[in-house]
Design a protein around this motif. Structure first.
Motif, PDB file in Angstrom:
ATOM      1  N   ARG A  79      26.938  21.705  38.479  1.00  0.00           N
ATOM      2  CA  ARG A  79      25.975  22.408  37.619  1.00  0.00           C
ATOM      3  C   ARG A  79      26.027  23.912  37.857  1.00  0.00           C
ATOM      4  N   GLY A  80      26.148  24.316  39.112  1.00  0.00           N
ATOM      5  CA  GLY A  80      26.224  25.736  39.441  1.00  0.00           C
ATOM      6  C   GLY A  80      27.457  26.406  38.843  1.00  0.00           C
ATOM      7  N   VAL A  81      28.595  25.737  38.908  1.00  0.00           N
ATOM      8  CA  VAL A  81      29.825  26.277  38.327  1.00  0.00           C
ATOM      9  C   VAL A  81      29.671  26.415  36.818  1.00  0.00           C
ATOM     10  N   GLU A  87      21.611  25.908  30.412  1.00  0.00           N
ATOM     11  CA  GLU A  87      20.991  24.716  31.000  1.00  0.00           C
ATOM     12  C   GLU A  87      21.465  23.435  30.313  1.00  0.00           C
ATOM     13  N   TYR A  88      21.601  23.477  28.998  1.00  0.00           N
ATOM     14  CA  TYR A  88      22.071  22.304  28.249  1.00  0.00           C
ATOM     15  C   TYR A  88      23.498  21.931  28.650  1.00  0.00           C
ATOM     16  N   LEU A  89      24.356  22.925  28.797  1.00  0.00           N
ATOM     17  CA  LEU A  89      25.735  22.649  29.198  1.00  0.00           C
ATOM     18  C   LEU A  89      25.778  22.058  30.600  1.00  0.00           C
ATOM     19  N   ALA A  90      24.979  22.612  31.502  1.00  0.00           N
ATOM     20  CA  ALA A  90      24.926  22.085  32.866  1.00  0.00           C
ATOM     21  C   ALA A  90      24.439  20.634  32.858  1.00  0.00           C
ATOM     22  N   LEU A  91      23.461  20.337  32.016  1.00  0.00           N
ATOM     23  CA  LEU A  91      22.963  18.966  31.911  1.00  0.00           C
ATOM     24  C   LEU A  91      24.042  18.032  31.367  1.00  0.00           C
ATOM     25  N   GLU A 102      35.872  25.411  27.708  1.00  0.00           N
ATOM     26  CA  GLU A 102      36.393  24.052  27.827  1.00  0.00           C
ATOM     27  C   GLU A 102      36.079  23.537  29.225  1.00  0.00           C
ATOM     28  N   PHE A 103      35.513  22.344  29.274  1.00  0.00           N
ATOM     29  CA  PHE A 103      35.174  21.681  30.526  1.00  0.00           C
ATOM     30  C   PHE A 103      36.012  20.412  30.594  1.00  0.00           C
ATOM     31  N   ILE A 104      36.826  20.279  31.634  1.00  0.00           N
ATOM     32  CA  ILE A 104      37.701  19.119  31.761  1.00  0.00           C
ATOM     33  C   ILE A 104      37.338  18.387  33.042  1.00  0.00           C
TER      34      ILE A 104
END
Length: 147
Positions: free
Chosen positions: A17-19, A35-39, A73-75
Protein backbone atom coordinates in the motif's frame (compact mmCIF):
# COMPACT_ATOMS: atom_id res chain seq x y z
CA UNK A 1 9.82 1.69 -12.18
CA UNK A 2 9.65 0.13 -8.74
CA UNK A 3 9.64 -3.61 -8.08
CA UNK A 4 9.21 -5.12 -4.65
CA UNK A 5 8.71 -8.66 -3.40
CA UNK A 6 7.18 -9.62 -0.05
CA UNK A 7 6.27 -12.82 1.73
CA UNK A 8 2.57 -13.69 1.59
CA UNK A 9 2.17 -12.42 5.12
CA UNK A 10 -0.96 -10.25 5.52
CA UNK A 11 0.81 -7.80 7.85
CA UNK A 12 3.21 -6.97 4.98
CA UNK A 13 0.42 -5.70 2.74
CA UNK A 14 0.96 -2.26 4.26
CA UNK A 15 4.32 -2.21 2.43
CA UNK A 16 2.55 -2.68 -0.92
CA UNK A 17 0.00 0.00 0.00
CA UNK A 18 2.84 2.39 0.83
CA UNK A 19 4.54 1.81 -2.53
CA UNK A 20 1.25 2.33 -4.39
CA UNK A 21 0.51 5.54 -2.48
CA UNK A 22 4.00 6.86 -3.13
CA UNK A 23 3.74 6.23 -6.88
CA UNK A 24 0.18 7.56 -7.16
CA UNK A 25 1.09 10.69 -5.22
CA UNK A 26 4.14 11.29 -7.45
CA UNK A 27 1.91 10.82 -10.51
CA UNK A 28 -0.17 13.76 -9.30
CA UNK A 29 -3.30 11.83 -8.36
CA UNK A 30 -5.56 13.32 -5.69
CA UNK A 31 -5.51 11.77 -2.22
CA UNK A 32 -8.87 10.02 -2.69
CA UNK A 33 -7.71 8.25 -5.87
CA UNK A 34 -4.41 7.38 -4.21
CA UNK A 35 -6.33 5.65 -1.42
CA UNK A 36 -8.55 3.81 -3.91
CA UNK A 37 -5.55 2.50 -5.83
CA UNK A 38 -3.89 1.34 -2.61
CA UNK A 39 -7.11 -0.44 -1.64
CA UNK A 40 -7.36 -2.16 -5.04
CA UNK A 41 -3.77 -3.46 -4.86
CA UNK A 42 -4.29 -4.50 -1.23
CA UNK A 43 -7.40 -6.47 -2.21
CA UNK A 44 -5.65 -8.14 -5.15
CA UNK A 45 -2.69 -9.17 -2.97
CA UNK A 46 -5.03 -10.35 -0.18
CA UNK A 47 -6.85 -12.49 -2.75
CA UNK A 48 -3.52 -14.03 -3.76
CA UNK A 49 -2.80 -14.89 -0.14
CA UNK A 50 -6.29 -16.20 0.59
CA UNK A 51 -7.18 -18.01 -2.62
CA UNK A 52 -4.00 -18.78 -4.58
CA UNK A 53 -1.77 -19.56 -1.62
CA UNK A 54 -4.57 -20.93 0.62
CA UNK A 55 -3.53 -18.52 3.43
CA UNK A 56 0.09 -19.75 3.51
CA UNK A 57 2.42 -17.03 4.71
CA UNK A 58 5.69 -18.42 3.31
CA UNK A 59 5.04 -17.78 -0.39
CA UNK A 60 6.14 -14.86 -2.56
CA UNK A 61 4.20 -11.93 -4.04
CA UNK A 62 5.85 -9.30 -6.21
CA UNK A 63 4.57 -5.89 -7.25
CA UNK A 64 6.01 -3.87 -10.10
CA UNK A 65 4.83 -0.30 -10.63
CA UNK A 66 5.47 1.45 -13.92
CA UNK A 67 4.81 5.16 -14.11
CA UNK A 68 4.23 6.20 -17.70
CA UNK A 69 3.19 9.62 -18.99
CA UNK A 70 -0.43 8.58 -19.46
CA UNK A 71 -0.92 5.78 -16.92
CA UNK A 72 0.21 3.83 -13.90
CA UNK A 73 0.66 0.09 -14.38
CA UNK A 74 0.63 -2.26 -11.40
CA UNK A 75 1.82 -5.81 -12.06
CA UNK A 76 1.28 -8.40 -9.35
CA UNK A 77 2.94 -11.80 -9.67
CA UNK A 78 2.50 -14.94 -7.64
CA UNK A 79 3.85 -18.43 -8.08
CA UNK A 80 0.79 -20.48 -7.22
CA UNK A 81 -1.52 -22.52 -9.42
CA UNK A 82 -3.10 -20.75 -12.39
CA UNK A 83 -6.33 -18.95 -11.57
CA UNK A 84 -9.39 -19.46 -13.71
CA UNK A 85 -10.14 -15.92 -14.80
CA UNK A 86 -13.61 -16.95 -15.95
CA UNK A 87 -14.50 -17.85 -12.35
CA UNK A 88 -13.42 -14.51 -10.87
CA UNK A 89 -16.34 -12.18 -10.36
CA UNK A 90 -17.55 -9.88 -7.61
CA UNK A 91 -20.38 -11.08 -5.43
CA UNK A 92 -23.76 -9.40 -5.96
CA UNK A 93 -23.92 -6.16 -4.02
CA UNK A 94 -27.43 -6.92 -2.77
CA UNK A 95 -26.05 -9.83 -0.70
CA UNK A 96 -25.68 -8.27 2.73
CA UNK A 97 -22.72 -10.00 4.34
CA UNK A 98 -19.16 -9.09 5.24
CA UNK A 99 -16.34 -9.70 2.80
CA UNK A 100 -16.27 -10.67 -0.84
CA UNK A 101 -16.02 -7.15 -2.26
CA UNK A 102 -12.32 -7.15 -3.20
CA UNK A 103 -12.94 -7.92 -6.86
CA UNK A 104 -15.64 -5.26 -6.98
CA UNK A 105 -13.17 -2.67 -5.63
CA UNK A 106 -10.46 -3.73 -8.07
CA UNK A 107 -12.78 -3.48 -11.09
CA UNK A 108 -14.23 -0.18 -9.81
CA UNK A 109 -10.95 1.61 -9.15
CA UNK A 110 -8.82 0.35 -12.06
CA UNK A 111 -9.33 1.15 -15.73
CA UNK A 112 -7.97 -2.18 -17.03
CA UNK A 113 -7.45 -5.57 -15.40
CA UNK A 114 -5.96 -8.58 -17.19
CA UNK A 115 -4.02 -11.76 -16.54
CA UNK A 116 -0.99 -12.55 -18.68
CA UNK A 117 -1.59 -16.01 -20.19
CA UNK A 118 2.08 -16.21 -21.25
CA UNK A 119 3.36 -16.08 -17.65
CA UNK A 120 4.22 -19.72 -16.94
CA UNK A 121 5.48 -19.52 -13.34
CA UNK A 122 2.13 -18.68 -11.74
CA UNK A 123 -0.11 -15.67 -12.25
CA UNK A 124 0.66 -12.18 -13.50
CA UNK A 125 -2.12 -9.64 -13.01
CA UNK A 126 -1.78 -6.27 -14.73
CA UNK A 127 -3.88 -3.41 -13.38
CA UNK A 128 -3.87 -0.06 -15.18
CA UNK A 129 -4.98 3.38 -14.05
CA UNK A 130 -5.01 6.07 -16.73
CA UNK A 131 -3.89 9.54 -15.71
CA UNK A 132 -6.06 12.49 -16.57
CA UNK A 133 -3.21 14.79 -17.44
CA UNK A 134 -0.16 13.80 -19.42
CA UNK A 135 3.34 14.27 -18.11
CA UNK A 136 2.22 14.06 -14.49
CA UNK A 137 4.75 11.43 -13.50
CA UNK A 138 8.23 10.22 -14.22
CA UNK A 139 9.12 8.85 -17.60
CA UNK A 140 10.50 5.33 -17.55
CA UNK A 141 14.19 5.36 -16.89
CA UNK A 142 14.38 9.04 -16.00
CA UNK A 143 14.59 11.06 -12.84
CA UNK A 144 11.60 12.86 -11.34
CA UNK A 145 10.27 15.84 -13.19
CA UNK A 146 10.32 18.90 -10.96
CA UNK A 147 7.76 21.64 -10.86
Amino acid sequence: MIKIAIASEPRLLNVLRGVVKFCAHNAGLPESETEYLALAIDEAAANIIRHTYCSRHDELISLEVRCLPDRLEFILEDFGPKVREDLIRPRPLDELRPGGLGTFFIYSFMDKCSYDPEFKDGNRLKLVKFLKRKGACYNEGSSPVSG
